[in-house]
Design a protein around this motif. Structure first.
Motif, short mmCIF file in Angstrom:
data_model
loop_
_atom_site.label_atom_id
_atom_site.label_comp_id
_atom_site.label_asym_id
_atom_site.label_seq_id
_atom_site.Cartn_x
_atom_site.Cartn_y
_atom_site.Cartn_z
N GLU A 65 68.00 -81.47 42.38
CA GLU A 65 67.78 -82.88 42.71
C GLU A 65 67.90 -83.15 44.20
O GLU A 65 67.61 -84.27 44.65
CB GLU A 65 68.77 -83.76 41.92
N PHE A 66 68.32 -82.13 44.96
CA PHE A 66 68.40 -82.30 46.41
C PHE A 66 67.05 -81.99 47.04
O PHE A 66 66.40 -80.99 46.69
CB PHE A 66 69.48 -81.40 47.00
N GLN A 67 66.65 -82.81 47.97
CA GLN A 67 65.31 -82.67 48.54
C GLN A 67 65.13 -81.33 49.24
O GLN A 67 64.04 -80.73 49.18
CB GLN A 67 65.04 -83.81 49.53
N ALA A 68 66.16 -80.82 49.89
CA ALA A 68 66.03 -79.54 50.59
C ALA A 68 65.66 -78.42 49.63
O ALA A 68 64.80 -77.57 49.94
CB ALA A 68 67.34 -79.20 51.31
N VAL A 69 66.25 -78.41 48.45
CA VAL A 69 65.93 -77.39 47.46
C VAL A 69 64.54 -77.64 46.88
O VAL A 69 63.77 -76.70 46.63
CB VAL A 69 66.99 -77.36 46.34
N GLN A 70 64.19 -78.89 46.67
CA GLN A 70 62.86 -79.22 46.16
C GLN A 70 61.76 -78.71 47.10
O GLN A 70 60.73 -78.19 46.64
CB GLN A 70 62.73 -80.73 45.97
N LEU A 71 61.99 -78.85 48.39
CA LEU A 71 60.99 -78.37 49.36
C LEU A 71 60.83 -76.85 49.26
O LEU A 71 59.72 -76.32 49.37
CB LEU A 71 61.40 -78.78 50.77
N GLN A 72 61.95 -76.15 49.07
CA GLN A 72 61.88 -74.69 48.92
C GLN A 72 61.09 -74.31 47.68
O GLN A 72 60.22 -73.43 47.72
CB GLN A 72 63.29 -74.10 48.84
N LEU A 73 61.38 -74.98 46.57
CA LEU A 73 60.69 -74.67 45.32
C LEU A 73 59.20 -74.96 45.41
O LEU A 73 58.37 -74.18 44.92
CB LEU A 73 61.31 -75.47 44.17
N ALA A 74 58.87 -76.08 46.02
CA ALA A 74 57.46 -76.45 46.14
C ALA A 74 56.69 -75.47 47.02
O ALA A 74 55.55 -75.08 46.70
CB ALA A 74 57.34 -77.86 46.72
N THR A 75 57.31 -75.03 48.10
CA THR A 75 56.66 -74.06 48.99
C THR A 75 56.46 -72.73 48.27
O THR A 75 55.39 -72.11 48.36
CB THR A 75 57.50 -73.86 50.26
N MET A 76 57.49 -72.28 47.55
CA MET A 76 57.37 -71.03 46.81
C MET A 76 56.23 -71.09 45.80
O MET A 76 55.41 -70.16 45.69
CB MET A 76 58.68 -70.72 46.08
#
Length: 386
Positions: free
Chosen positions: A279-290
């Motif tokens: 739910e943290f945006q920093a992790v969401q950005l990592q997942l989306a990039t991957m």
């Protein structure tokens, strides 16, 4: 344009995926850490006919199209990249024999190789010659009805099981350019003077052996000269390595897929500050990039495989191998970051993915050398980007 797999390919992928999920993923981490050879997994691949994927049906093989070939390595590498290595070297050697061998050589070797009763690999690399194959020093001198072979080969996958082992040699060490004096001999296991001297310890790529082989006055029958004509060895090897780059690109996609799967699952389970870290945006950005890079790599791998189906594709396979291998490494790093400290622990899968991903940028030609291959293909007009 249709970016979908055929119904037959989707069904084939489903069978592969079930095998990987049930037979490889549950044991991969423990067996890799203990150094246990995956005998049961190899047996399962034999029963599925996977040792015949590059062998024509008339010799008992599956004769897969290049995209289906890529699916095999993507799915198996998703479970354990080292297992894909067992099948990879075997499949490239089989294709080389099937495409370049004499009819007698095909009849003698291919049925057993297709069933998995025989296994093989490919003896190219030496202590002083890796990507630069013209720099090999192994020689084969014709004496009567036999070649006498002397030299050392390194990093040979399936070395302890290969029978025969296609070995790149210099039948004319004085030839200029060097590749005109190079040939491939099919060396039978158990030949006098043929010795596996050691297993090479590795950071990753475990589950299969990588060995040093010494050939000391090994006598190889003249009829074991691949294709029956000297001086074609480099051509034979390069034709196999084109499929090899599809193999590595697909393995890279498998590693990246597993890294994405592990990171996504962990992001939904691990809590910090009272909520899942996903739910943290920093992790969401990592997942989306991957996920974005993974899907791009998959399309690149399939595109390159289809280009091989249409004919020679040095540029396309080179680009796919470069891009997919770099995506695999970055995905494994990002997955480790998502896992935090646990990503560095051998109790989790992602550290193994990182160790395996590094090899993808080295195997079948380093990425830097392949960039020159791609550039030359562009300059010759063989590869067009538009």
């Amino acid at each position: 344009m249709d970016f979908q797999l055929s119904e037959e390919q989707r069904e084939f992928r489903a069978v592969l995926r079930e095998f990987v999920d049930n037979e490889i993923i549950p044991v991969a981490r423990d067996w890799e850490q203990s150094g246990r050879y995956p005998t049961e997994i190899v047996k399962g691949m034999r029963e599925m006919g996977l040792f015949g994927i590059t062998i024509p049906e008339q010799y008992g093989g599956l004769d897969l199209d290049p995209v289906s070939f890529a699916l095999v390595f993507e799915e198996i590498a998703r479970g354990w990249m080292g297992i894909a290595g067992i099948l990879g070297s075997h499949s490239l050697a089989c294709r080389m024999i099937a495409m370049r061998g004499t009819e007698e050589q095909k009849k003698r070797y291919l049925p057993g190789l297709a069933s998995g009763e025989r296994r093989t690999g490919i003896g190219l690399t030496e202590p002083d010659a890796g990507t630069d194959l013209q720099g090999i020093r192994t020689t084969a001198r014709l004496e009567g009805d036999h070649y006498v072979v002397n030299g050392t080969k390194m990093w040979i996958t399936n070395a302890r099981y290969a029978d025969p082992l296609p070995v790149l040699v210099k039948t004319d060490p004085t030839a200029t350019p060097a590749h005109k004096g190079m040939s491939i001999l099919l060396v039978d296991a158990g030949s006098e003077g043929y010795e596996i001297t050691k297993d090479i310890p590795k950071l990753g790529y475990k589950g299969t052996e990588s060995c040093e082989i010494v050939l000391d006055n090994v006598r190889v029958p003249k009829e074991n000269l691949l294709g029956g004509v000297e001086g074609r060895g480099m051509q034979h090897a390069l034709s196999a390595l084109e499929w090899g780059r599809v193999n590595i690109a697909a393995r890279s996609v498998g590693i990246a897929q597993r890294a994405h799967d592990e990171a996504l699952a962990y992001a939904g389970q691990r809590k910090a500050f009272g909520k899942p870290i996903g739910e943290f945006q920093a992790v969401q950005l990592q997942l989306a990039t991957m996920a974005t890079q993974l899907q791009a790599a998959r399309l690149m791998a399939y595109f390159a495989a289809d280009a091989v189906r249409r004919g020679r594709a040095d540029g396309e396979t080179g680009m796919a191998k470069i891009f997919c291998s770099e995506v695999a490494l970055q995905a494994s790093i990002e997955a480790m970051k998502v896992h935090g400290g646990y990503g560095y622990s051998t109790e989790y899968e992602v550290e193994r993915l990182y160790r395996d991903a590094i090899l993808m940028s080295i195997g079948e030609g380093t990425n830097d050398v392949l960039r020159t291959v791609v550039a030359k293909s562009l300059l010759r007009g063989e590869t067009v980007v538009r």
